[in-house]
Scaffold this active site. Structure first.
Site, PDB file in Angstrom:
ATOM      1  N   GLU A 219       0.879  -1.173   0.000  1.00  0.00           N
ATOM      2  CA  GLU A 219       0.000   0.000   0.000  1.00  0.00           C
ATOM      3  C   GLU A 219       0.912   1.219   0.000  1.00  0.00           C
ATOM      4  O   GLU A 219       1.410   1.635   1.040  1.00  0.00           O
ATOM      5  CB  GLU A 219      -0.901  -0.018   1.249  1.00  0.00           C
ATOM      6  CG  GLU A 219      -1.892  -1.171   1.279  1.00  0.00           C
ATOM      7  CD  GLU A 219      -3.110  -0.927   0.382  1.00  0.00           C
ATOM      8  OE1 GLU A 219      -3.356   0.228  -0.004  1.00  0.00           O
ATOM      9  OE2 GLU A 219      -3.804  -1.913   0.068  1.00  0.00           O
ATOM     10  N   CYS A 253      -2.227   9.455   2.566  1.00  0.00           N
ATOM     11  CA  CYS A 253      -1.753   8.836   1.319  1.00  0.00           C
ATOM     12  C   CYS A 253      -2.645   9.179   0.138  1.00  0.00           C
ATOM     13  O   CYS A 253      -2.167   9.310  -0.979  1.00  0.00           O
ATOM     14  CB  CYS A 253      -1.648   7.326   1.481  1.00  0.00           C
ATOM     15  SG  CYS A 253      -3.194   6.581   2.012  1.00  0.00           S
TER      16      CYS A 253
HETATM   17  P1  NAD Z   1       7.338   5.148   7.703  1.00  0.00           P
HETATM   18  O1  NAD Z   1       8.605   5.931   7.638  1.00  0.00           O
HETATM   19  O2  NAD Z   1       6.614   5.026   8.987  1.00  0.00           O
HETATM   20  O3  NAD Z   1       7.672   3.724   7.098  1.00  0.00           O
HETATM   21  C1  NAD Z   1       6.677   2.721   6.993  1.00  0.00           C
HETATM   22  C2  NAD Z   1       7.193   1.468   7.673  1.00  0.00           C
HETATM   23  O4  NAD Z   1       8.371   1.000   7.008  1.00  0.00           O
HETATM   24  C3  NAD Z   1       7.579   1.699   9.135  1.00  0.00           C
HETATM   25  O5  NAD Z   1       6.992   0.692   9.942  1.00  0.00           O
HETATM   26  C4  NAD Z   1       9.086   1.619   9.116  1.00  0.00           C
HETATM   27  O6  NAD Z   1       9.623   1.121  10.303  1.00  0.00           O
HETATM   28  C5  NAD Z   1       9.361   0.671   7.963  1.00  0.00           C
HETATM   29  N1  NAD Z   1      10.683   0.886   7.395  1.00  0.00           N
HETATM   30  C6  NAD Z   1      11.307   2.076   7.202  1.00  0.00           C
HETATM   31  N2  NAD Z   1      12.517   1.886   6.635  1.00  0.00           N
HETATM   32  C7  NAD Z   1      12.663   0.550   6.469  1.00  0.00           C
HETATM   33  C8  NAD Z   1      13.701  -0.277   5.911  1.00  0.00           C
HETATM   34  N3  NAD Z   1      14.832   0.227   5.429  1.00  0.00           N
HETATM   35  N4  NAD Z   1      13.485  -1.604   5.898  1.00  0.00           N
HETATM   36  C9  NAD Z   1      12.350  -2.137   6.369  1.00  0.00           C
HETATM   37  N5  NAD Z   1      11.337  -1.399   6.889  1.00  0.00           N
HETATM   38  C10 NAD Z   1      11.490  -0.079   6.937  1.00  0.00           C
HETATM   39  O7  NAD Z   1       6.277   5.733   6.701  1.00  0.00           O
HETATM   40  P2  NAD Z   1       6.507   6.365   5.267  1.00  0.00           P
HETATM   41  O8  NAD Z   1       7.036   5.355   4.323  1.00  0.00           O
HETATM   42  O9  NAD Z   1       7.172   7.685   5.360  1.00  0.00           O
HETATM   43  O10 NAD Z   1       4.966   6.604   4.925  1.00  0.00           O
HETATM   44  C11 NAD Z   1       4.596   7.567   4.044  1.00  0.00           C
HETATM   45  C12 NAD Z   1       4.336   6.946   2.684  1.00  0.00           C
HETATM   46  O11 NAD Z   1       3.362   5.927   2.831  1.00  0.00           O
HETATM   47  C13 NAD Z   1       3.764   7.914   1.702  1.00  0.00           C
HETATM   48  O12 NAD Z   1       4.323   7.661   0.440  1.00  0.00           O
HETATM   49  C14 NAD Z   1       2.296   7.581   1.697  1.00  0.00           C
HETATM   50  O13 NAD Z   1       1.608   7.937   0.542  1.00  0.00           O
HETATM   51  C15 NAD Z   1       2.327   6.116   1.906  1.00  0.00           C
HETATM   52  N6  NAD Z   1       1.082   5.653   2.497  1.00  0.00           N
HETATM   53  C16 NAD Z   1       0.302   4.816   1.794  1.00  0.00           C
HETATM   54  C17 NAD Z   1      -0.905   4.406   2.329  1.00  0.00           C
HETATM   55  C18 NAD Z   1      -1.810   3.483   1.596  1.00  0.00           C
HETATM   56  O14 NAD Z   1      -2.725   2.984   2.210  1.00  0.00           O
HETATM   57  N7  NAD Z   1      -1.593   3.224   0.312  1.00  0.00           N
HETATM   58  C19 NAD Z   1      -1.271   4.839   3.584  1.00  0.00           C
HETATM   59  C20 NAD Z   1      -0.425   5.686   4.289  1.00  0.00           C
HETATM   60  C21 NAD Z   1       0.759   6.085   3.734  1.00  0.00           C
END
Ligand code: NAD
Length: 443
Positions: A219, A253
């Site tokens: 997602e 998102c």
């Molecule tokens: P985040 O930084 O919280 O990361 C998401 C998860 O990935 C966390 O649990 C984190 O610990 C893990 N993570 C981070 N780096 C990692 C690595 N190197 N290896 C393994 N796991 C790792 O959140 P984010 O990515 O900044 O979230 C924002 C993004 O998510 C935006 O692009 C947003 O559009 C997208 N998003 C999508 C949805 C959806 O439902 N499609 C919902 C919310 C957010």
């Protein structure tokens, strides 16, 4: 696992093995077990919702009303919808059998739980985006390891305390932590990985999953465009656009990322948006209780670097210590301006001018497939053309964000915005194997 300290990495493998043994014991299969877990989750949300609301306020400056609406009530609605339909969704489905098998053969599909699944959640809706997938995982009869985002530490701590207290530890484990803990988790073999977050980490997750042939749901995000047609009621458009865009300070998102419209409509929309923002958050959004904050200074700095990408119609104010950025509208933004090169994920709304619908469709199709595409138009032809000539995870006419609150619609992306979907019965599809069964009697 331990309530407040990140899990020691050596415990992760043991946790997964323990859950797998429980799954193999067959405990999670009966409908009663599944509804029992969902009711326990329901009790957690109703009895301890205040703890989550306080944590969401601490992590993201979410107002209690917004935290309730977008995280707790949202999850409760998803949960109740699932409780109300689960038995019906799980029923085996008979299919016609071809003649060459004879009249006495029968065939049907039946859902099998997958086993032990991993749910990795992001920080922007840190409760909803962990708990809604968990509803699906449990409803489908799985054990689950859930990993809250370390960037919403208060919410992560509350989830790590409440989930074991309400669900027990036999089938659900919370692993807190950041990259090292998630990396360790990804070494393990899961039966499904459900990841919500950005595409860079999505690729890491998918590569790790490939080593075990584990299926993934990703997602992800991206730039969700909004097309505003000529001749629409711009006061109404601006009110709905602003409400969707500036919710959670734009850190959603499916938030409208940018607007595509013709120059004349753009002028009217600029004024209407300035008024709509003031109607929502008053003359000083910094002091309005419903307006959120940027999650951390890294994202604050990233966002403020985008503020020069166009003419400021309204907003532009900022306060680094408070992680505050005013709801901002930028006009006359060039298609290649910095704000148009990445998902904004913050309270900045650029308006990009196009000739009309043809150019707007071309603009969308030249870029990554978005998680959502929105349009405000009175024209049936325009709606049909957008529906058939573009591809996006979801398509919303007249009301941004709302499609995701319809539990009977699949929620997910396509291409760069992700793969797979969930909500309602689509969560059962995601977290189950649909098994083909044939029965031909011996006599
Ligand atoms: P985040 O930084 O919280 O990361 C998401 C998860 O990935 C966390 O649990 C984190 O610990 C893990 N993570 C981070 N780096 C990692 C690595 N190197 N290896 C393994 N796991 C790792 O959140 P984010 O990515 O900044 O979230 C924002 C993004 O998510 C935006 O692009 C947003 O559009 C997208 N998003 C999508 C949805 C959806 O439902 N499609 C919902 C919310 C957010």
């Amino acid at each position: 696992m331990n309530a407040h300290a990140p899990a020691p990495t050596e415990q992760v493998a043991d946790t997964v093995s323990r859950l797998r043994r429980y799954f193999r014991g067959g405990h999670t299969r009966p409908l009663e077990w599944r509804t029992g877990r969902l009711l326990a989750l329901r009790a957690m949300l109703t009895e301890r919702g205040d703890d989550l609301v306080a944590a969401l306020g601490a992590d993201l400056g979410k107002s209690p009303a917004e935290a309730r609406r977008t995280e707790i009530d949202f999850t409760l609605r998803e949960l109740d919808h699932t409780l109300g339909h689960l038995e019906e969704w799980l029923r085996p489905e008979a299919v016609p059998v071809p003649e060459h098998l004879g009249g006495d053969a029968s065939a049907w599909t039946a859902y099998d739980p997958l086993g032990v699944v991993l749910v990795i959640a992001p920080w922007n809706y840190p409760a909803q985006l962990l708990l809604s997938p968990l509803v699906g995982a449990l409803a489908a009869g799985n054990c689950a390891v859930v990993k809250p985002s370390e960037l919403a530490p208060a919410t992560s701590a509350v989830l790590a305390e409440l989930l074991p207290a309400y669900l027990g530890t036999a089938a659900v484990a919370v692993v807190e932590g950041g990259v090292p803990e998630t990396t360790e988790l990804l070494e393990q073999r899961f039966d499904h990985i459900f990841y919500t977050g950005n595409g860079t980490v999505g690729r890491i997750v998918m590569a790790a999953a490939a080593r075990h042939l584990t299926p993934v749901t990703l997602e992800l995000g991206g730039k969700s465009p909004v097309f505003v047609d000529r001749g629409t009621d711009l006061t109404a458009v601006a009110a709905r656009l602003a409400a969707g865009k500036f919710l959670n300070a734009g850190q959603t998102c499916v938030a409208p990322d940018y607007v595509l419209t013709d120059p004349e409509t753009a002028r009217g929309l600029e004024a209407a948006l300035a008024e709509a923002i003031e109607a929502l958050y008053g003359p000083d959004p910094a002091s309005h209780p419903e307006y959120g904050r940027i999650v951390n200074t890294r994202h604050f700095d990233r966002l403020t670097a985008l503020l020069d990408s166009g003419r400021t119609v309204t907003g532009g104010g900022r306060d680094r210590d408070a992680k505050y950025i005013a709801p901002t509208v930028l006009a006359g933004v060039a298609p290649d301006a910095p704000v148009m090169r990445e998902e904004i994920f913050g309270p900045i709304l650029p308006i990009v001018e196009v000739d009309g619908l043809d150019e707007a469709i071309g603009f969308v199709n030249e870029r990554d497939k978005p998680l959502a595409l929105y349009a405000f138009t009175e024209s049936e032809t325009t709606r049909r053309r957008l529906a058939t000539e573009t591809s996006s995870g979801g398509l919303g006419f007249g009301l941004p964000l709302a499609h995701l609150t319809v539990s009977d619609l699949p929620f997910g992306g396509v291409g760069e915005s992700g793969m797979g979907s969930y909500h309602g019965r689509y969560s059962i599809e995601t977290f189950s194997h649909r098994k083909a069964v044939l029965h031909k009697p011996l006599r």
